[in-house]
Design a protein around this motif. Structure first.
Motif, PDB file in Angstrom:
ATOM      1  N   ALA A 323     -32.156  -9.310 -37.605  1.00 40.96           N
ATOM      2  CA  ALA A 323     -32.108 -10.253 -38.149  1.00 40.96           C
ATOM      3  C   ALA A 323     -31.421 -10.022 -39.654  1.00 40.96           C
ATOM      4  N   ASP A 324     -30.329 -10.672 -40.096  1.00 44.46           N
ATOM      5  CA  ASP A 324     -29.360 -10.532 -41.251  1.00 44.46           C
ATOM      6  C   ASP A 324     -29.260  -8.946 -41.697  1.00 44.46           C
ATOM      7  N   PHE A 339     -29.349 -20.774 -36.423  1.00 45.01           N
ATOM      8  CA  PHE A 339     -28.330 -20.097 -37.729  1.00 45.01           C
ATOM      9  C   PHE A 339     -28.339 -21.272 -38.814  1.00 45.01           C
ATOM     10  N   TYR A 343     -26.976 -16.652 -42.136  1.00 46.20           N
ATOM     11  CA  TYR A 343     -27.726 -16.225 -41.427  1.00 46.20           C
ATOM     12  C   TYR A 343     -27.015 -15.032 -40.518  1.00 46.20           C
ATOM     13  N   TRP A 345     -27.740 -13.002 -36.814  1.00 47.75           N
ATOM     14  CA  TRP A 345     -28.509 -12.571 -35.710  1.00 47.75           C
ATOM     15  C   TRP A 345     -27.733 -11.773 -34.715  1.00 47.75           C
ATOM     16  N   PRO A 488     -31.654 -23.208 -47.600  1.00 49.55           N
ATOM     17  CA  PRO A 488     -31.577 -21.849 -47.548  1.00 49.55           C
ATOM     18  C   PRO A 488     -31.606 -20.994 -48.449  1.00 49.55           C
ATOM     19  N   HIS A 490     -31.346 -17.469 -50.507  1.00 48.98           N
ATOM     20  CA  HIS A 490     -30.846 -16.207 -50.514  1.00 48.98           C
ATOM     21  C   HIS A 490     -30.683 -15.310 -51.845  1.00 48.98           C
ATOM     22  N   GLN A 527     -37.141 -22.766 -34.961  1.00 48.57           N
ATOM     23  CA  GLN A 527     -36.581 -21.543 -36.053  1.00 48.57           C
ATOM     24  C   GLN A 527     -37.326 -20.696 -36.616  1.00 48.57           C
ATOM     25  N   THR A 531     -40.812 -14.983 -36.523  1.00 50.75           N
ATOM     26  CA  THR A 531     -40.425 -14.482 -37.650  1.00 50.75           C
ATOM     27  C   THR A 531     -40.866 -13.682 -38.597  1.00 50.75           C
ATOM     28  N   LYS A 536     -35.347 -10.286 -43.956  1.00 48.13           N
ATOM     29  CA  LYS A 536     -34.062 -10.890 -43.930  1.00 48.13           C
ATOM     30  C   LYS A 536     -33.508 -11.003 -45.504  1.00 48.13           C
ATOM     31  N   THR A 538     -31.742 -14.176 -46.115  1.00 46.81           N
ATOM     32  CA  THR A 538     -31.296 -15.629 -46.214  1.00 46.81           C
ATOM     33  C   THR A 538     -32.637 -16.174 -45.301  1.00 46.81           C
ATOM     34  N   LEU A 539     -33.160 -17.247 -45.780  1.00 52.98           N
ATOM     35  CA  LEU A 539     -34.190 -17.975 -45.093  1.00 52.98           C
ATOM     36  C   LEU A 539     -34.582 -19.365 -45.478  1.00 52.98           C
TER      37      LEU A 539
END
Length: 598
Positions: A323-324, A339, A343, A345, A488, A490, A527, A531, A536, A538-539
């Motif tokens: 992830a990321d 996505f 993001y 993957w 999202p 970041h 989503q 997780t 990551k 970005t979320l």
């Protein structure tokens, strides 16, 4: 963020990479005249868009930047030459800082890299104006995780309009460090001979009339029409659906991808779009006597009908390994991968038999979409699979990985790797970070939109204000929320570990078997499932019609000091003020941050 830091030994250790290399790269930012395929018109649209030209540009796909491949320990010297026309709005001090402006000034962000954020490294606080050249120097630490990253402009006020034009590219850090008894290694060493694909998803929303406010603005059928992106009106909620444009893959609209049945492939997938969610799904396509392109054209304006009629197979499993850019603690199996903008993957894909497979952006519900409206389905690509082999993807993948482990590592290491895989498809010997079991401090952050202002913690962006001062060598637990819509999150430089995602009723929806069904008007949102424990950068921070989710993450601040930013990765939100300045400083020896001489 390193595998092992000079400041803190809290992360697991990787062997350092082989001898360093210097690489040179050059971007020229300019207007480029070319064309983009329009499935709805069954023809090419002429466009004139800002783009990168220079080293490695494909003339057939000029609106996607070339892939950069590096290794831990490498140095990249990249010269950016801005050849866009002069833009006087850059010098008008009366313009509000959070009103989109200065469209022809630029800079560069290496999204996800753990490198210096200052000087001529990953510094997004500088402006490279028209007719100015600037050389970046990116020093990749010898203990940098291998993974899938990307790069794009990050000039406040023009980020969205430049990325929406296609100014983005993949940045891959390769790894050749095998795990040992005492140190973790790169997942790359478990995948020798595996076919790799890089898929850069872009949403280039050009229009030919007006400012892209109305659906008819996107009709470019007149031979004199030239597509452009010169207004943020085209980037408003719902306009992507109105535009009728298609998410492109590596600069191509609805490409046909060639593959072989039973072959293990690593798909490095990057959402390099501005603001619309992608829900990725793979389904076997029903055989048809018609030419594939004929089918696609006939159904171009009726994507739901096309998908319902032809994409009839059961969803294929996507075996997610990273992830990321950061290797996951265990392989996650998804039928649909979500996505959000920014993001990445990495999935191991196996097409079980010959035939054609649909690559679909499935419909996202309003509460799970950037919109926030129900998004339409689109057929993004077709995978044309040849060969007579037939395979059960799950068992074939496990066989491939265990055989690779036996061949690549000494017995004591291969036994541990195989034991982990058999225990629960664990990737314990390849994860780049240990969990943050206890944080030193707390941070909170709240997104909001109020009176037309895009806010974090009730304030719009101010370039002269430092919103957070954090101490090198420390760690924090962050609680992220959003008061209006979903966004999202970041943050630059240091990634974070997902601890929990609590729905408005307090239920944790991040576990491997969790069901996010808070929005009773829509199917469960997939989503967040699985997780927990991922690292990551970005979320998605979710809000359902005013009901707030609580996203809890932890992070460490290691090696690098300096100023950088965090922001919403809906890029037009960032350009309009949904951003903060962050400063990491060193300790003064008394549990405060040193501020130099007084």
């Amino acid at each position: 963020m390193p595998i092992q830091s000079a400041v803190s030994q809290a992360s697991t250790g990787l062997l350092k990479s082989s001898p360093t290399a210097e690489k040179y790269f050059e971007w020229t930012v300019t207007y480029t005249d070319n064309r983009i395929w329009n499935p709805a018109a069954n023809d090419w649209d002429r466009v004139r868009l800002r783009s990168y030209q220079g080293t490695g540009i494909d003339p057939q796909a000029p609106y996607v930047a070339p892939t950069i491949v590096m290794a831990p320990g490498d140095t990249l010297r990249a010269t950016l030459k801005n050849r866009l026309p002069k833009d006087e709005t850059c010098f008008d001090k009366s313009l509000p800082i959070n009103k989109p402006h200065c469209f022809n000034s630029t800079n560069m962000h290496t999204h996800g890299l753990w490198i210096n954020p200052a000087g001529n490294s990953d510094n997004v606080l500088i402006s490279i104006n028209p007719n100015v050249d600037f050389q970046y120097e990116y020093n990749i630490p010898a203990d940098h995780p291998a993974g899938t990253f990307w790069y794009h402009p990050h000039h406040h006020g023009s980020t969205a309009i430049q990325v929406a034009s296609g100014m983005a590219g993949a940045l891959i850090v390769t790894g050749n460090r095998p795990p040992t008894e005492t140190q973790n290694g790169d997942i790359d060493t478990l995948l020798p001979g595996v076919q790799e694909r890089i898929l850069l998803f872009q949403q280039i929303q050009y229009y030919c009339h007006g400012e892209g406010k109305k659906p008819e603005d996107y009709d470019c059928r007149n031979e004199r029409d030239i597509g452009q992106i010169e207004s943020y009106a085209a980037l408003a909620p719902g306009k992507w659906s109105d535009s009728g444009r298609f998410t492109s893959i590596n600069g191509q609209v609805q490409p046909v991808i060639q593959s072989k049945a039973g072959q293990v492939e690593r798909w490095r997938m990057i959402h390099a779009g501005v603001r619309d969610s992608i829900n990725l799904e793979f389904r076997k396509m029903k055989s048809t006597n018609n030419n594939l392109r004929t089918v696609l054209h006939q159904q171009a304006l009726q994507q739901d009908a096309l998908i319902d009629q032809y994409c009839t197979g059961e969803p294929l499993t996507q075996f997610i390994i990273a992830a990321d850019g950061l290797t996951a603690p265990a392989i996650r199996q998804y039928a649909t991968t979500v996505f959000q903008p920014g993001y990445r993957w990495d999935a191991l894909m196996i097409f079980p038999e010959q035939g054609q497979y649909c690559v679909i952006d499935t419909a996202a519900t309003a509460s799970a979409n950037v919109g926030p409206t129900m998004s339409p389905r689109q057929l993004l690509a077709v995978v044309d699979v040849s060969g007579r082999a037939k395979a059960d993807p799950a068992s074939h993948l496990m066989h491939t990985l265990t055989e690779n482990a036996k061949q690549q590592y000494p017995d004591n290491v291969s036994q541990q790797v195989i034991h982990d895989l058999e225990k629960g498809q664990l990737l314990s010997k390849f994860v780049p970070h240990l969990p943050v079991t206890q944080a030193d401090g707390r941070q909170s952050l709240t997104f909001d939109i109020k009176n037309g202002l895009f806010l974090i913690d009730n304030k719009p962006y101010d370039p002269a204000r430092i919103d957070r001062e954090l101490m090198l060598g420390s760690s924090d637990e962050w609680i992220l929320t959003s008061k209006l819509a979903s966004h999202p999150f970041h943050i630059h430089v240091n990634p974070f570990e997902i601890i929990a995602v609590l729905d408005p009723d307090g239920k944790d929806v991040s576990g491997p078997d969790a069901v996010d069904d808070f929005d009773s008007s829509a199917p469960p949102d997939v989503q967040y499932r699985g997780t927990k424990g991922l690292w990551k950068d970005t979320l998605w921070v979710k809000n359902v019609q005013g009901s707030t989710y609580k996203v809890i993450v932890r992070t460490r601040y290691q090696r690098y000091i300096g100023d950088f930013v965090l922001h919403c990765h809906i890029l037009d939100h960032e350009d309009q003020g949904m951003m903060q300045n962050v400063r990491i400083g060193i300790s003064d020896g008394r549990k405060e941050i040193a501020h130099g001489h007084h």
